[in-house]
Design a protein around this motif. Sequence first.
Motif, PDB file in Angstrom:
ATOM      1  N   GLU A   6      47.011  38.353  74.104  1.00  0.00           N
ATOM      2  CA  GLU A   6      48.207  37.361  74.201  1.00  0.00           C
ATOM      3  C   GLU A   6      49.406  37.856  74.765  1.00  0.00           C
ATOM      4  OE1 GLU A   6      49.586  36.852  70.015  1.00  0.00           O
ATOM      5  OE2 GLU A   6      50.993  35.255  70.495  1.00  0.00           O
TER       6      GLU A   6
ATOM      7  N   ASN B 146      51.432  31.003  74.175  1.00  0.00           N
ATOM      8  CA  ASN B 146      51.704  30.352  72.927  1.00  0.00           C
ATOM      9  C   ASN B 146      52.665  28.962  73.459  1.00  0.00           C
ATOM     10  OD1 ASN B 146      51.805  32.323  70.496  1.00  0.00           O
ATOM     11  ND2 ASN B 146      52.441  33.422  72.169  1.00  0.00           N
TER      12      ASN B 146
ATOM     13  N   GLU C 128      47.743  28.957  72.000  1.00  0.00           N
ATOM     14  CA  GLU C 128      48.029  29.241  70.551  1.00  0.00           C
ATOM     15  C   GLU C 128      49.176  28.150  70.383  1.00  0.00           C
ATOM     16  OE1 GLU C 128      48.961  33.267  69.334  1.00  0.00           O
ATOM     17  OE2 GLU C 128      47.092  34.020  70.372  1.00  0.00           O
TER      18      GLU C 128
ATOM     19  N   ASP D 280      47.877  29.536  65.115  1.00  0.00           N
ATOM     20  CA  ASP D 280      48.820  30.967  64.918  1.00  0.00           C
ATOM     21  C   ASP D 280      49.485  30.664  63.541  1.00  0.00           C
ATOM     22  OD1 ASP D 280      49.883  33.047  65.727  1.00  0.00           O
ATOM     23  OD2 ASP D 280      51.157  32.271  67.414  1.00  0.00           O
TER      24      ASP D 280
ATOM     25  N   LYS E  69      44.357  32.594  63.183  1.00  0.00           N
ATOM     26  CA  LYS E  69      44.946  33.592  63.264  1.00  0.00           C
ATOM     27  C   LYS E  69      45.675  33.779  61.842  1.00  0.00           C
ATOM     28  CE  LYS E  69      46.662  35.512  67.100  1.00  0.00           C
ATOM     29  NZ  LYS E  69      47.700  35.753  68.008  1.00  0.00           N
TER      30      LYS E  69
HETATM   31 CA    CA Z   1      50.945  33.850  69.016  1.00  0.00          CA
END
Ligand code: CA
Length: 279
Positions: free
Chosen positions: A58, A117, A149, A179, A200
């Motif tokens: 990430e 993200n 994400e 997320d 997640k």
């Molecule tokens: Ca994230």
Amino acid sequence: AKACGKNVYKMFDRKMNEHATERVTLLSDLRLALERDEFVLHYQPKVDLLTGNVTSVEALVRWMHPRLGMLAPDKFIRLSEESGFIVELTDWVLRTACSQAKKWQEQNLGSVRVAVNLSPYHFQRQDVKEAILSVLEATGLEPALLEIEITESALMQNDEYTCALFRELRELGMTISVDDFGTGYSSLSYLHRFPINTLKIDRTFILNMMKSTEDQAIVTAIIAMAKSLNMQIVAEGVETVDQLEKLKDQGCHEIQGFLVSRPVAADAVTEFFTPENHL
Ligand code: CA
Ligand code: C2E
Ligand code: CA
Ligand code: CA
């Protein structure tokens, strides 16, 4: 008492002004920061519990502020979103992350996806898909090595549009992850409508899992639900071996957290790409 109230008000007023000034300064700093190349990405690995392999890393942005030092995203993402700067910032993050992933691939470090993200504010721009595609083209990264994400709460705000967008991104081969899952109270039927690869589990559940039976039950339920929907499950914020063992027992697929590694610079994260090195 009156005089005192006045003083308190004055102090409050001054604090508000200081706060506003700080925001204005930070905002103009933000715009310059891109030109001055002050942003960096750190990368944190996600590890498959069965194989020990890193599946994905990430990308997490940091701002090397010339006066204030290294700023974590909670110091500037909100401001970036409110000011619209998030679009430029995300473009930079996407470009940097994708070109980094391409380099790793060229160095034969394996097929490690890079996860970026996406802010819900970013979706208000109607050409997100085109922006992503142009970055992939410019960097030469194949879509299968890019993961997107988005937080559960963002997903719930942007129903139809997000759903259609994700369908297209998935058809192109990208991975979609939700997320901070578990904090947004989305239902099973709701989630089912979205073309999602991965859930997640939010860090707070992992943090409380060992001492709270409720949090333990939520983790168990999320894992069961994700499995029934054929989704991959990542536990975030895993810090201890006890948490790791518990998650393994529960059948969780992957973990991310300080136990494996903190987010680190691009050249440092490759150390984890060799599966024999850890777990
Ligand atoms: Ca994230
Ligand atoms: P997130 O997406 O939930 O990212 C995970 C955060 O948890 C990261 O914080 C990471 O350093 C931290 N973390 C990871 N493992 C552990 C652990 O074991 N224990 C603890 N206590 N923390 C752990 P970070 O880097 O400060 O990022 C905070 C948030 O800022 C991210 O939360 C994400 O929502 C946002 N963010 C970061 N980079 C970007 C970006 O490029 N674009 C956007 N839109 N948001 C970003
Ligand atoms: Ca998260
Ligand atoms: Ca978070």
